[in-house]
Structure formats: structure tokens, C-alpha cells
Design a protein around this motif. Structure first.
Motif, PDB file in Angstrom:
ATOM      1  N   ALA A 242      -5.013 -11.476 -10.629  1.00 43.29           N
ATOM      2  CA  ALA A 242      -6.281 -12.195 -10.762  1.00 43.29           C
ATOM      3  C   ALA A 242      -7.069 -11.577 -11.913  1.00 43.29           C
ATOM      4  CB  ALA A 242      -7.080 -12.092  -9.466  1.00 43.29           C
ATOM      5  N   ILE A 243      -8.144 -12.216 -12.294  1.00 44.29           N
ATOM      6  CA  ILE A 243      -9.033 -11.611 -13.291  1.00 44.29           C
ATOM      7  C   ILE A 243      -9.673 -10.356 -12.707  1.00 44.29           C
ATOM      8  CG2 ILE A 243     -11.153 -11.912 -14.633  1.00 44.29           C
ATOM      9  CD1 ILE A 243      -8.919 -13.470 -15.813  1.00 44.29           C
ATOM     10  N   ILE A 244     -10.119 -10.467 -11.443  1.00 48.67           N
ATOM     11  CA  ILE A 244     -10.824  -9.361 -10.795  1.00 48.67           C
ATOM     12  C   ILE A 244     -10.104  -8.974  -9.512  1.00 48.67           C
ATOM     13  CG2 ILE A 244     -12.994  -8.646  -9.712  1.00 48.67           C
ATOM     14  CD1 ILE A 244     -14.392 -10.670 -11.557  1.00 48.67           C
ATOM     15  N   GLY A 245      -9.906  -7.681  -9.342  1.00 47.82           N
ATOM     16  CA  GLY A 245      -9.242  -7.180  -8.144  1.00 47.82           C
ATOM     17  C   GLY A 245      -8.892  -5.711  -8.327  1.00 47.82           C
ATOM     18  N   PRO A 246      -8.277  -5.086  -7.341  1.00 48.99           N
ATOM     19  CA  PRO A 246      -7.857  -3.690  -7.478  1.00 48.99           C
ATOM     20  C   PRO A 246      -6.820  -3.547  -8.587  1.00 48.99           C
ATOM     21  CG  PRO A 246      -7.786  -4.409  -5.183  1.00 48.99           C
ATOM     22  CD  PRO A 246      -7.993  -5.630  -6.013  1.00 48.99           C
ATOM     23  N   ARG A 247      -6.765  -2.394  -9.190  1.00 56.52           N
ATOM     24  CA  ARG A 247      -5.783  -2.147 -10.242  1.00 56.52           C
ATOM     25  C   ARG A 247      -4.377  -2.196  -9.642  1.00 56.52           C
ATOM     26  NH1 ARG A 247      -2.913   2.182 -12.325  1.00 56.52           N
ATOM     27  NH2 ARG A 247      -2.552   2.117 -14.590  1.00 56.52           N
ATOM     28  N   PRO A 248      -3.433  -2.947 -10.259  1.00 58.34           N
ATOM     29  CA  PRO A 248      -2.065  -2.981  -9.721  1.00 58.34           C
ATOM     30  C   PRO A 248      -1.385  -1.626  -9.923  1.00 58.34           C
ATOM     31  CG  PRO A 248      -2.175  -4.139 -11.827  1.00 58.34           C
ATOM     32  CD  PRO A 248      -3.579  -3.787 -11.465  1.00 58.34           C
ATOM     33  N   GLU A 249      -0.884  -1.057  -8.846  1.00 64.05           N
ATOM     34  CA  GLU A 249      -0.283   0.277  -8.899  1.00 64.05           C
ATOM     35  C   GLU A 249       1.220   0.189  -8.744  1.00 64.05           C
ATOM     36  OE1 GLU A 249      -0.178   3.194 -10.240  1.00 64.05           O
ATOM     37  OE2 GLU A 249      -2.230   3.512  -9.515  1.00 64.05           O
ATOM     38  N   ARG A 250       1.920   1.225  -9.192  1.00 65.43           N
ATOM     39  CA  ARG A 250       3.371   1.274  -9.110  1.00 65.43           C
ATOM     40  C   ARG A 250       3.809   1.603  -7.691  1.00 65.43           C
ATOM     41  NH1 ARG A 250       5.134   5.036 -14.074  1.00 65.43           N
ATOM     42  NH2 ARG A 250       7.207   4.444 -13.286  1.00 65.43           N
ATOM     43  N   PRO A 251       4.939   1.051  -7.231  1.00 65.07           N
ATOM     44  CA  PRO A 251       5.403   1.279  -5.851  1.00 65.07           C
ATOM     45  C   PRO A 251       5.546   2.753  -5.502  1.00 65.07           C
ATOM     46  CG  PRO A 251       6.659  -0.491  -6.866  1.00 65.07           C
ATOM     47  CD  PRO A 251       5.815   0.093  -7.952  1.00 65.07           C
ATOM     48  N   ILE A 252       6.048   3.568  -6.433  1.00 68.40           N
ATOM     49  CA  ILE A 252       6.258   4.983  -6.146  1.00 68.40           C
ATOM     50  C   ILE A 252       4.934   5.688  -5.867  1.00 68.40           C
ATOM     51  CG2 ILE A 252       6.220   5.619  -8.607  1.00 68.40           C
ATOM     52  CD1 ILE A 252       8.268   7.800  -7.932  1.00 68.40           C
ATOM     53  N   PHE A 253       3.872   5.309  -6.593  1.00 67.34           N
ATOM     54  CA  PHE A 253       2.564   5.919  -6.374  1.00 67.34           C
ATOM     55  C   PHE A 253       1.900   5.367  -5.116  1.00 67.34           C
ATOM     56  CE2 PHE A 253       2.382   6.510 -11.230  1.00 67.34           C
ATOM     57  CZ  PHE A 253       2.976   7.752 -11.128  1.00 67.34           C
ATOM     58  N   VAL A 254       2.125   4.083  -4.845  1.00 64.07           N
ATOM     59  CA  VAL A 254       1.582   3.490  -3.614  1.00 64.07           C
ATOM     60  C   VAL A 254       2.117   4.223  -2.394  1.00 64.07           C
ATOM     61  CG1 VAL A 254       1.581   1.439  -2.149  1.00 64.07           C
ATOM     62  CG2 VAL A 254       1.137   1.214  -4.599  1.00 64.07           C
ATOM     63  N   ASN A 255       3.421   4.447  -2.373  1.00 72.83           N
ATOM     64  CA  ASN A 255       4.039   5.145  -1.233  1.00 72.83           C
ATOM     65  C   ASN A 255       3.515   6.568  -1.115  1.00 72.83           C
ATOM     66  OD1 ASN A 255       5.585   2.865  -0.699  1.00 72.83           O
ATOM     67  ND2 ASN A 255       7.284   3.549  -1.991  1.00 72.83           N
ATOM     68  N   GLU A 256       3.346   7.221  -2.250  1.00 72.28           N
ATOM     69  CA  GLU A 256       2.870   8.606  -2.249  1.00 72.28           C
ATOM     70  C   GLU A 256       1.431   8.697  -1.761  1.00 72.28           C
ATOM     71  OE1 GLU A 256       1.977  12.138  -5.537  1.00 72.28           O
ATOM     72  OE2 GLU A 256       3.255  10.440  -6.080  1.00 72.28           O
ATOM     73  N   ILE A 257       0.585   7.804  -2.259  1.00 74.67           N
ATOM     74  CA  ILE A 257      -0.842   7.842  -1.894  1.00 74.67           C
ATOM     75  C   ILE A 257      -1.048   7.382  -0.456  1.00 74.67           C
ATOM     76  CG2 ILE A 257      -3.133   6.924  -2.443  1.00 74.67           C
ATOM     77  CD1 ILE A 257      -2.125   6.592  -5.344  1.00 74.67           C
ATOM     78  N   ALA A 258      -0.296   6.371  -0.012  1.00 70.76           N
ATOM     79  CA  ALA A 258      -0.457   5.827   1.342  1.00 70.76           C
ATOM     80  C   ALA A 258      -0.135   6.865   2.412  1.00 70.76           C
ATOM     81  CB  ALA A 258       0.422   4.596   1.521  1.00 70.76           C
ATOM     82  N   GLU A 259       0.688   7.859   2.083  1.00 72.86           N
ATOM     83  CA  GLU A 259       1.019   8.897   3.053  1.00 72.86           C
ATOM     84  C   GLU A 259      -0.177   9.773   3.393  1.00 72.86           C
ATOM     85  OE1 GLU A 259       4.307  11.174   1.682  1.00 72.86           O
ATOM     86  OE2 GLU A 259       5.759   9.544   1.873  1.00 72.86           O
ATOM     87  N   VAL A 260      -1.098   9.924   2.447  1.00 72.45           N
ATOM     88  CA  VAL A 260      -2.272  10.773   2.676  1.00 72.45           C
ATOM     89  C   VAL A 260      -3.553   9.960   2.860  1.00 72.45           C
ATOM     90  CG1 VAL A 260      -1.294  12.764   1.489  1.00 72.45           C
ATOM     91  CG2 VAL A 260      -2.596  11.077   0.178  1.00 72.45           C
ATOM     92  N   MET A 261      -3.510   8.669   2.546  1.00 71.57           N
ATOM     93  CA  MET A 261      -4.674   7.795   2.723  1.00 71.57           C
ATOM     94  C   MET A 261      -4.277   6.610   3.598  1.00 71.57           C
ATOM     95  SD  MET A 261      -6.331   7.622  -1.064  1.00 71.57           S
ATOM     96  CE  MET A 261      -6.380   9.070  -2.108  1.00 71.57           C
ATOM     97  N   PRO A 262      -4.596   6.648   4.870  1.00 69.08           N
ATOM     98  CA  PRO A 262      -4.137   5.603   5.791  1.00 69.08           C
ATOM     99  C   PRO A 262      -4.648   4.213   5.471  1.00 69.08           C
ATOM    100  CG  PRO A 262      -5.769   7.025   6.832  1.00 69.08           C
ATOM    101  CD  PRO A 262      -5.405   7.679   5.552  1.00 69.08           C
TER     102      PRO A 262
END
Length: 464
Positions: A379-399
Motif C-alpha cells: 500500500a502507499i501507507i502501512g508498516p515497513r515490509p520486513e524480511r522473513p528472517i528478521f520477522v521470525n527473529e523479532i517475533a521470538e522476543v516481541m509477542p
């Protein structure tokens, strides 16, 4: 009743105050100049009231773009001068070049000089007055916080760093062992039975409750709070205050049943809103692709000289509902930049080429993403699209991290315009707070605000 000797406005109220007085004082000056001098370009009458409305709109729009309503800049005398110069120059130029809605160009060019300096000096003198007599004195709000002592510094700094006019002068230790008497960073430790007396004697505006331990709110403290509430004092919950001041969702201060307290914006399911935004996205993406084609020869030459490799690259990103898509971008890094594995891009990253740095700062590296928008991946406006490897890494510490995937990722967004490029887990937490705030408060007005802030980011060369 509470004894208040200071006037305090919330952040949103201060911005409205600045906008109203900018317009009123400029119009008053123009009226005075037209009455005293031979200035006829801008006259007030019932037949040309639209001229006044258009001028007010221009001042507000360009003032927002050039950050005249950023309170950190508005409270700094040197930074605000630059914003005033840019705002005045752009407002006058656009006003002169839109004679359909504004007066025709004057034959006497001195009229333009009168017009420019009337606006410039009015804004300059009013903002100097604001910095000297209002921002630094009249807007201070004193507060007391009830929290655990080990959280005190973090809780206080989180708010005071955003709004320097919000000051905690005392705290009540809500630990079960609250007999400890200490003073941290000039913040006085108040005994629960002395709270009401302290609030009355020190002109406290409100009491903030940040304790998550119910046993910390003793009967004595509870009775003190009730009595203060009955006598007209404001008592606020910390997470609500944090969201109001910082315009972020404080996910680190709430429990895992966060979703019970997170009312997602109705616009996330509003079919009309989604239809309108999709039509706008298609129009914007086609315009963006056309503009990108105009710059393409220059970018191609710059890539041949500065990057010496492929111009385009694709990369997997996580989209709406967690679906993977290929994002299109101009290459800004050296060849084999991730030979040792994927890592966050950091400030002054040695992998970024000289020309790549220019593309990032100007956001021109993102022109190909208009293709993703046209295809419906973004979309024009929305959260920054992140890479799958970083999503998995961050999601482990941020529920709550994957909550941002309930909407499409965006070319720009609330996090992108309010926070610098994140190169750590801590930065990702701050950006997540902004993303969740957007998802919660998503609306046409917030979208317009983000677009205006995006122009500021580009104009002031803040890309990463």
C-alpha cells in the motif's frame, strides 16, 4: 480544589494553537499593511473570502511539510527560523502561481515584496514570542507517578523525552516494600499517606498510575487517590498517557492479553475506506512509475558509475496476513553484500555504495516499489515490509510483532516518518509501537498526516 498556577495544553492542543495563531496573526498583519501602505494585492472583502481560505490552507500545509508544527522544532529558536523561511517562500510562490484560487499577479512587483515580508516577519515574531514566553514557561505540567522503583527511570524518560514540558516531580513506590526513602533524578519519593498533601502544596496537575501490581495499591494509597479524584484532580493510567503523548502503543508495558485492550481501527474492515484507498494507490502508483521513468536515465548513469552492477534487485518480504512477496528496489549495496548472512542495515553501513547512499537519502531507491503497489502487494501507507528472517527473529522476543501484518505493508508509514531506520531489536520495538498506533487509529486524516510528514522526510534528506 487543586491549586494550578500554570496553563498546560496537550501536544495536540499546542499544535492547534500554533496553527490558529499563525493564520490569525498573518491575516491581521496583511489587513494592517493594506490599510497603512499602498498594498492592494491581498484585500479583504465578501467577494474574495476564498483568497483568505486558500492562504490559510497553504500556510498550514507547507508549515506541516517544513515542520513548523513539530513541537521540538517549534520550541527551538534557531531551527524554527529555517522552517519559517521555507514555509513563507513556498507559500508565497504557490499562492502567486495559483491565480485561479488567488489574486492575479500584481503589475507592481513591490506588492510581492510586501506580501512576502508581511507573512515572514509575522511568523518570525510570533514564534520568537512562543519560544521565549510560552514554550519554556507556561506549558509545563507537573505530575506524580505511582510505580515500582525499578521502572521509574524508564517510565519517566519515555514521556519526558517526547514532551519536555511534562515533568514528574514525585513518585510513590508501589513495591510491597515501600518504606525505602530515596530521591532519583530530582524526583522525590513520596510516602502513600503524604500523597494528597504533596499534590496540593506543589501544584500537581495529575497523578499517573503505572503499577501493574495490585498489592502495591494499598488501602492508604487507594483512599488518598479517591479523595484526590473527588476533589477534581486528574488520575490517568500510564499506558493511555503514553499513547497520547508519544503516539505509540506501549506494548512493553502491557501483558500478553493485549488484544483484549487493543481496539483495531474499524477502517481496517471498512469496505468504502479500502476501496477509496485502493483507487488512490493505483493512481499514485501510476504517477510514481511515470516520475520514476523521468529519473531513470540519471539513475541508470549513476548506477553505471557509482554501483557498477545490476540496477534492480528483488527480495522476499512479508506482506498482509504473513504472505511472502517479492519487493522491487534499486540496488544500493555492493555485490555479495550478504555473503556472511543477513544483517540489519546500519548507519554508515560500509556495504552501501556512494550512489546507493544518495538513492536511500532521497528515497529514490523505492521508485520500483510503485510496481508492488500497482500489483497489490503493498500500500502507499502501512508498516515497513520486513524480511522473513528478521520477522521470525523479532517475533521470538516481541509477542505482538506479527500483529502488524493484519494490513498491507507500505511505501511509507507512521513508523517511517517518526523514527529513523532501525538497525537493532530495540529499534524494531519502537517502530512496532508506531505501527500498532497506526493500525489502531487508521483514518484518512492520519493518512494525510503521514503523506505530509513523508514530504518533510524527503525534503530534509532523512532517508536511510
Amino acid at each position: 480544589m487543586n491549586n494550578k498556577n500554570k496553563i498546560h495544553f496537550e501536544i495536540s492542543e499546542r499544535k492547534i494553537l500554533l496553527k490558529i495563531f499563525d493564520i490569525l496573526l498573518v491575516l491581521l498583519t496583511l489587513y494592517s499593511v493594506s490599510s497603512i501602505f499602498n498594498f492592494s494585492y491581498f484585500n479583504f472583502s465578501e467577494s474574495n473570502y476564498s483568497w483568505t481560505i486558500v492562504l490559510a490552507i497553504y500556510i498550514n500545509i507547507f508549515g506541516s511539510v517544513f515542520e513548523m508544527y513539530n513541537l521540538q522544532i517549534a520550541s527551538n529558536q534557531f531551527q524554527i527560523i529555517k522552517s519559517i523561511i521555507l514555509t513563507t517562500s513556498t507559500t508565497v510562490l504557490v499562492y502567486l502561481l495559483t491565480p485561479i484560487y488567488t489574486p492575479f499577479l500584481p503589475t507592481n512587483r513591490i506588492q510581492i515584496i510586501f506580501f512576502f515580508f508581511s507573512i515572514f516577519f509575522t511568523l518570525l515574531l510570533w514564534r520568537i514570542f512562543y519560544v521565549k514566553f510560552l514554550a519554556s514557561h507556561r506549558f509545563v505540567k507537573k505530575a506524580v507517578i505511582v510505580c515500582d522503583v525499578e521502572q521509574l527511570t524508564e517510565l519517566v524518560n519515555s514521556l519526558e523525552s517526547v514532551d519536555p514540558h511534562y515533568k514528574f516531580t514525585g513518585f510513590v513506590n508501589s513495591d510491597s516494600d515501600n518504606t525505602l526513602k530515596l530521591k532519583l533524578n530530582g524526583i522525590k519519593n513520596i510516602s502513600p499517606d503524604e500523597l494528597e498533601n504533596y499534590v496540593r502544596k506543589n501544584s500537581i496537575s495529575e497523578i499517573v498510575i503505572a503499577s501493574q501490581k495490585t498489592d502495591g495499591i494499598t488501602v492508604v494509597l487507594y483512599n488518598q487517590l479517591i479523595h484526590l479524584l473527588e476533589n477534581g484532580f486528574t488520575i490517568r493510567e500510564y499506558t493511555q498517557l503514553y499513547e497520547n503523548i508519544t503516539q505509540r502503543i506501549p506494548v512493553q508495558y502491557v501483558s500478553r492479553d493485549f488484544y483484549r485492550y487493543f481496539p483495531f481501527s474499524r477502517n481496517n474492515q471498512n469496505k468504502l475506506y479500502q476501496l477509496v484507498t485502493r483507487i488512490v494507490e493505483i493512481i499514485f502508483s501510476m504517477i510514481g512509475i511515470a516520475v520514476g521513468l523521468l529519473f531513470f536515465p540519471l539513475i541508470l548513469i549513476g548506477n553505471l558509475l557509482g554501483n557498477r552492477g545490476k540496477l534492480f534487485y528483488t527480495q522476499e518480504r512479508v506482506g498482509k496476513n504473513g504472505e511472502i512477496f517479492q519487493i522491487y528496489k534499486y540496488r544500493t549495496m555492493i555485490k555479495n553484500a550478504e555473503a556472511n548472512g543477513a544483517v540489519f542495515t546500519s548507519n554508515n553501513d560500509s556495504r552501501i555504495t556512494f550512489f546507493g547512499s544518495f538513492l536511500r537519502k532521497t528515497r529514490m531507491d523505492e521508485f520500483p516499489q510503485f510496481i508492488n503497489i500497482l500489483l497489490g502487494n503493498m500500500a502507499i501507507i502501512g508498516p515497513r515490509p520486513e524480511r522473513p528472517i528478521f520477522v521470525n527473529e523479532i517475533a521470538e522476543v516481541m509477542p505482538f510483532y506479527e500483529t502488524r501484518h493484519i494490513i498491507k505493508p507500505g511505501l511509507t508509514g507512521w513508523a517511517q516518518v517518526n523514527y529513523s531506520y532501525g538497525d537493532s531489536i530495540e529499534d524494531s520495538l519502537v517502530k512496532l509501537q508506531y505501527d500498532l498506533y497506526y493500525i489502531k487509529h487508521r483514518s484518512i486524516f492520519l493518512d494525510i498526516n503521514i503523506i505530509i510528514k513523508t514530504f518533510s522526510t524527503i525534503l530534509f534528506y532523512r532517508g536511510q
